[in-house]
Each structure stands twice: as structure tokens, then as C-alpha cells.
Scaffold this motif. Structure first.
Motif, PDB file in Angstrom:
ATOM      1  N   LEU A 222      37.309  42.381  50.602  1.00  0.00           N
ATOM      2  CA  LEU A 222      38.616  43.026  50.529  1.00  0.00           C
ATOM      3  C   LEU A 222      39.742  42.012  50.720  1.00  0.00           C
ATOM      4  O   LEU A 222      40.715  41.993  49.952  1.00  0.00           O
ATOM      5  CB  LEU A 222      38.703  44.126  51.587  1.00  0.00           C
ATOM      6  CG  LEU A 222      39.829  45.151  51.441  1.00  0.00           C
ATOM      7  CD1 LEU A 222      39.730  45.855  50.099  1.00  0.00           C
ATOM      8  CD2 LEU A 222      39.772  46.158  52.576  1.00  0.00           C
ATOM      9  N   ALA A 225      39.860  39.709  47.633  1.00  0.00           N
ATOM     10  CA  ALA A 225      40.442  40.360  46.453  1.00  0.00           C
ATOM     11  C   ALA A 225      41.950  40.510  46.592  1.00  0.00           C
ATOM     12  O   ALA A 225      42.697  40.294  45.632  1.00  0.00           O
ATOM     13  CB  ALA A 225      39.782  41.722  46.237  1.00  0.00           C
ATOM     14  N   ALA A 229      44.626  38.773  44.205  1.00  0.00           N
ATOM     15  CA  ALA A 229      45.604  39.589  43.488  1.00  0.00           C
ATOM     16  C   ALA A 229      47.015  39.048  43.690  1.00  0.00           C
ATOM     17  O   ALA A 229      47.826  39.026  42.756  1.00  0.00           O
ATOM     18  CB  ALA A 229      45.517  41.039  43.961  1.00  0.00           C
ATOM     19  N   LYS A 324      30.681  44.303  44.943  1.00  0.00           N
ATOM     20  CA  LYS A 324      32.034  44.797  44.665  1.00  0.00           C
ATOM     21  C   LYS A 324      32.900  43.743  43.980  1.00  0.00           C
ATOM     22  O   LYS A 324      33.827  44.084  43.222  1.00  0.00           O
ATOM     23  CB  LYS A 324      32.730  45.212  45.966  1.00  0.00           C
ATOM     24  CG  LYS A 324      32.039  46.283  46.766  1.00  0.00           C
ATOM     25  CD  LYS A 324      32.817  46.511  48.060  1.00  0.00           C
ATOM     26  CE  LYS A 324      32.081  47.409  49.023  1.00  0.00           C
ATOM     27  NZ  LYS A 324      32.813  47.566  50.300  1.00  0.00           N
ATOM     28  N   MET A 328      36.112  44.264  41.257  1.00  0.00           N
ATOM     29  CA  MET A 328      37.490  44.061  41.700  1.00  0.00           C
ATOM     30  C   MET A 328      38.169  42.964  40.891  1.00  0.00           C
ATOM     31  O   MET A 328      39.359  43.072  40.553  1.00  0.00           O
ATOM     32  CB  MET A 328      37.513  43.713  43.183  1.00  0.00           C
ATOM     33  CG  MET A 328      37.088  44.854  44.092  1.00  0.00           C
ATOM     34  SD  MET A 328      37.196  44.399  45.845  1.00  0.00           S
ATOM     35  CE  MET A 328      36.727  45.955  46.626  1.00  0.00           C
ATOM     36  N   ILE A 332      41.620  43.356  38.713  1.00  0.00           N
ATOM     37  CA  ILE A 332      42.770  42.469  38.935  1.00  0.00           C
ATOM     38  C   ILE A 332      43.154  41.754  37.648  1.00  0.00           C
ATOM     39  O   ILE A 332      44.338  41.657  37.298  1.00  0.00           O
ATOM     40  CB  ILE A 332      42.442  41.449  40.048  1.00  0.00           C
ATOM     41  CG1 ILE A 332      42.272  42.156  41.392  1.00  0.00           C
ATOM     42  CG2 ILE A 332      43.543  40.391  40.141  1.00  0.00           C
ATOM     43  CD1 ILE A 332      41.740  41.258  42.487  1.00  0.00           C
ATOM     44  N   SER A 361      47.444  45.941  41.550  1.00  0.00           N
ATOM     45  CA  SER A 361      46.147  45.300  41.794  1.00  0.00           C
ATOM     46  C   SER A 361      45.655  45.580  43.210  1.00  0.00           C
ATOM     47  O   SER A 361      44.491  45.934  43.415  1.00  0.00           O
ATOM     48  CB  SER A 361      46.259  43.793  41.553  1.00  0.00           C
ATOM     49  OG  SER A 361      46.589  43.511  40.209  1.00  0.00           O
ATOM     50  N   VAL A 365      42.374  47.689  44.188  1.00  0.00           N
ATOM     51  CA  VAL A 365      41.311  47.043  44.969  1.00  0.00           C
ATOM     52  C   VAL A 365      40.921  47.916  46.161  1.00  0.00           C
ATOM     53  O   VAL A 365      39.729  48.143  46.425  1.00  0.00           O
ATOM     54  CB  VAL A 365      41.788  45.645  45.439  1.00  0.00           C
ATOM     55  CG1 VAL A 365      40.923  45.143  46.594  1.00  0.00           C
ATOM     56  CG2 VAL A 365      41.732  44.661  44.272  1.00  0.00           C
ATOM     57  N   ASP A 369      37.383  49.911  46.749  1.00  0.00           N
ATOM     58  CA  ASP A 369      36.600  49.721  47.968  1.00  0.00           C
ATOM     59  C   ASP A 369      36.218  51.073  48.573  1.00  0.00           C
ATOM     60  O   ASP A 369      35.086  51.260  49.039  1.00  0.00           O
ATOM     61  CB  ASP A 369      37.413  48.904  48.972  1.00  0.00           C
ATOM     62  CG  ASP A 369      36.596  48.534  50.196  1.00  0.00           C
ATOM     63  OD1 ASP A 369      35.681  47.709  50.067  1.00  0.00           O
ATOM     64  OD2 ASP A 369      36.883  49.081  51.275  1.00  0.00           O
TER      65      ASP A 369
END
Length: 381
Positions: A222, A225, A229, A324, A328, A332, A361, A365, A369
Motif C-alpha cells: 500500500l 503503491a 502514484a 496485489k 495496482m 496507476i 490513483s 489503490v 486493497d
């Protein structure tokens, strides 16, 4: 000023007779009025009496659209007060111009006053419609990207590996320091707060489970990402937007090249490859920060930390986060590139689209998630 110009100066002669206001216009009523036009217009409508008004144009010299508009607008202003207005004495040429101006003049639209609630609901409706349009445009753009990827698979020689390597360097290699630093600090913070809370129950050692599961399954991917982004996604939008403003994208089409295949595919592939690698680095950095903090604040030696780590996690814990990352990255890349190609051609549009790309983005994301979390819970992964 020449004497001829003085003779042709616009003049207004107002007289009263037979319960009527007689306004005689003389001289040239043309665009040469300039800034004085408003002053002459004000004099034409400064009638105080509620009596019929006659505009006498028999003494007019030259008349153009500016002068015609002043006369027509003044007549309408008086009529709006309930005063009857009549225009007379105009020549045939002047009559044609006045008729044309009168028929094509658009009255100013009076905005209806709305309550705050109606305005608020209206803005919500506009936002919903815009969101639907953005979703539609994103799906269309994603379809174009998939089509370009399929063409690249069937024609590998046309793919620009140099561009892919360059984008990999920008996304992955140059992003390592900031990803490592942030993940390390977040791992330290989580470990510290976890130790303080678990110490109350005499279960300090369980901070290892907290750090490992939370970092590997959620936080590493997370944070990575979101950072990508903000860092690479905004860069993509700015680069493509600048190309769109300078017409480089149109130049590629003129040369017979597909901008999606040349500009977009390498960038998205770089994200899809680079984000999982950065997620792995972020996971290791977060665990390292947690281990150091656990040793300093919780008196948990490194060998105990590693032993507890092996029993706390399994392979599915690691893969739950890594899986993931490519999805993601795809989201993005699609959002950032589509926003870049949507730039209209001004600096304001470029800044607005860069901001929009980052916000969209990050939102997507976090949404993805949450979807993965529900999916993993459903399949007990």
C-alpha cells in the motif's frame, strides 16, 4: 483635431413637445466612440419622465454596428421601464443595419436564484456524471492499451526495449531510496506503538506477528503503491501532457506510429514489473525497522525475532501482498497516462490533470486493497 472631425462628433439633442421626449442624434455614431460609448448610452436613457420617446436619426452621419448596438440597447432599456420608444428618420442603409442588429441581439440571461440545497445537490449530480464519464474513458483507454500489448506480443521486434529499461530505471531504481526510508520508518513506528500496547498484557513478543503480517500483507504494497502514484504517476501525466501540448503526440500519429504503443505500453510495463520489486524491498525494509525497534524498546533479540517471524508467517502471507502489486501498478499506469493524454493545451489544464491523476490513483489503490482484503477473507487466503 480637424474641423471635419469636430463637425462629425456625436451629439444628442433632447427636447420636449406634445407630451413626448424628442431625442435627436447627430454626427457619426461609430466605433470611434471608444470609451465614450458608455457615456453616450447613459445619456440616451437618462429620461426621468414616463413619456413616449422618439429617437430621431435624420441627422446621423455614419453608423456602424457599435453605434447601432448603442441605439438598440438604449431603446430596449427604456422599454423595460415601460416607456414607449419609436425610432424614426433613419436612412434606408441605417434601417437595414438597425434591423439586423435588433434581430441578432441576444438578451442577457438572468440567472435564477437557487437555494443552497439545490446548488449542493446540483454539484453532486455533476460530480456523479463526471465520475461516470471518467470511468467510461478509463475503460476505453484500458482497451486501447490491451490492444497495443497484443500487437506487441505478435510483433516483438516493434517493441522498444530501450524505453522499457529507461522507465524501469526511473520507476524502480530511482524510487528505491524513498521507498526504503519510508517503509523502515513506518516499521519502526508500528513496532514501537505495538510494544507499548502489548507490554500491558505481558505479550510483547507478539509484536513480531503484528509487524510481519501487517507489513507483508498490507502496508508494504500500500505504501509503495501510494508513493509510486505520487512520484511516477504524476511524472507520467506531466510528461505526456507536455508532449500533448507541444504536439509531439500528433507528430507520432503523422509519422504512422501509435502513441499508445510507443509511449504508454513501456511505461505501464515498467510499473507492472517495478512495483512488485519495490514492494518486496519495502517489506524487507519494514521488517528490518521493526526488528531494530523491537530490540531497542522490547528487549527482543534478533534471533528471537527471526524465530518468531518464521512461526508467524507463511508463504501465503508474503504472496498476499505481492499479488496485489501488478494490479495496482496497472491501475496507476492507466490513470496517469490517460490523464496525460487528456491535457487540453494550457498550463492550467496540465496542473489540473496531474493533480487529478494522483488523487484518482491513490483512491483506486486504496479501493483495490479493500477489494483484495474481502476476496482473501472469502477464500481464506
Amino acid at each position: 483635431m480637424h474641423s471635419a472631425d469636430i463637425d462629425n462628433e456625436p451629439k444628442i439633442d433632447v427636447s420636449h413637445a406634445d407630451n413626448q421626449v424628442h431625442i435627436a442624434l447627430q454626427g457619426d455614431w461609430t466605433s470611434s466612440l471608444g470609451k465614450r460609448a458608455d457615456d453616450y448610452a447613459a445619456r440616451l436613457v437618462e429620461i426621468q419622465e414616463n413619456q413616449p420617446v422618439i429617437f430621431d436619426l435624420s441627422g446621423l452621419g455614419r453608423l456602424d454596428t457599435v453605434g447601432s448596438w448603442l441605439i438598440i440597447r438604449s431603446a430596449r432599456t427604456l422599454e423595460s421601464r415601460g416607456i414607449k420608444v419609436q425610432i424614426q428618420g433613419q436612412s434606408a442603409t441605417h434601417d437595414i443595419l438597425l434591423t439586423e442588429i435588433s434581430s441578432h441581439t441576444v438578451e442577457e440571461k438572468q440567472e435564477e436564484k437557487q437555494s443552497g440545497l439545490v446548488t449542493f445537490l446540483s454539484e453532486i449530480g455533476k460530480s456523479v456524471i463526471q465520475t461516470r464519464q471518467d470511468a467510461y474513458d478509463g475503460i476505453v483507454f484500458f482497451g486501447q492499451v490491451v490492444s497495443a500489448l497484443i500487437r506487441v506480443l505478435f510483433r516483438p521486434k516493434s517493441f522498444r526495449f530501450t524505453s522499457l529499461v529507461t522507465q524501469m530505471e526511473q520507476v524502480a531504481l530511482r524510487g528505491v531510496p524513498i521507498i526504503v526510508l519510508i517503509s523502515f520508518l513506518v516499521g519502526c513506528i508500528i513496532a514501537q506503538q505495538g510494544i507499548f500496547q502489548l507490554k500491558t498484557f505481558g505479550a510483547t513478543v507478539f509484536v513480531v506477528d503484528l509487524i510481519s503480517i501487517l507489513t507483508l500483507r498490507e502496508l508494504a504494497v500500500l505504501l509503495t503503491a501510494i508513493m509510486i502514484a505520487g512520484r511516477s504517476g504524476s511524472a507520467y501525466t506531466a510528461e505526456l501532457g507536455s508532449m500533448k501540448m507541444s504536439e509531439e503526440v500528433d507528430a507520432l500519429r503523422v509519422m504512422g506510429l501509435d502513441p499508445i504503443e510507443v509511449l504508454i505500453v513501456p511505461r505501464i510495463l515498467a510499473l507492472i514489473i517495478g512495483l512488485p520489486l519495490l514492494t518486496f524491498i519495502a517489506s524487507m525494509s519494514g521488517l528490518l525497522g521493526g526488528a531494530i525497534t523491537a530490540a531497542l524498546y522490547g528487549d527482543i533479540p534478533s534471533d528471537v525475532f527471526l524465530t518468531r517471524l518464521q512461526s508467524a508467517i507463511a508463504m501465503n502471507t508474503f504472496f498476499a501482498g505481492i499479488i496485489k502489486a501488478p494490479f495496482m501498478a496497472l491501475v496507476i499506469g492507466v490513470i496517469a497516462c490517460s490523464e496525460g493524454l487528456a491535457v487540453k493545451g494550457s498550463a492550467e489544464s496540465l496542473g489540473r490533470n496531474v493533480t487529478s491523476a494522483v488523487v484518482k490513483s491513490i483512491f483506486m489503490v486504496i479501493l483495490m486493497d479493500g477489494i483484495f482484503a474481502m476476496f482473501y477473507a472469502a477464500i481464506n487466503f
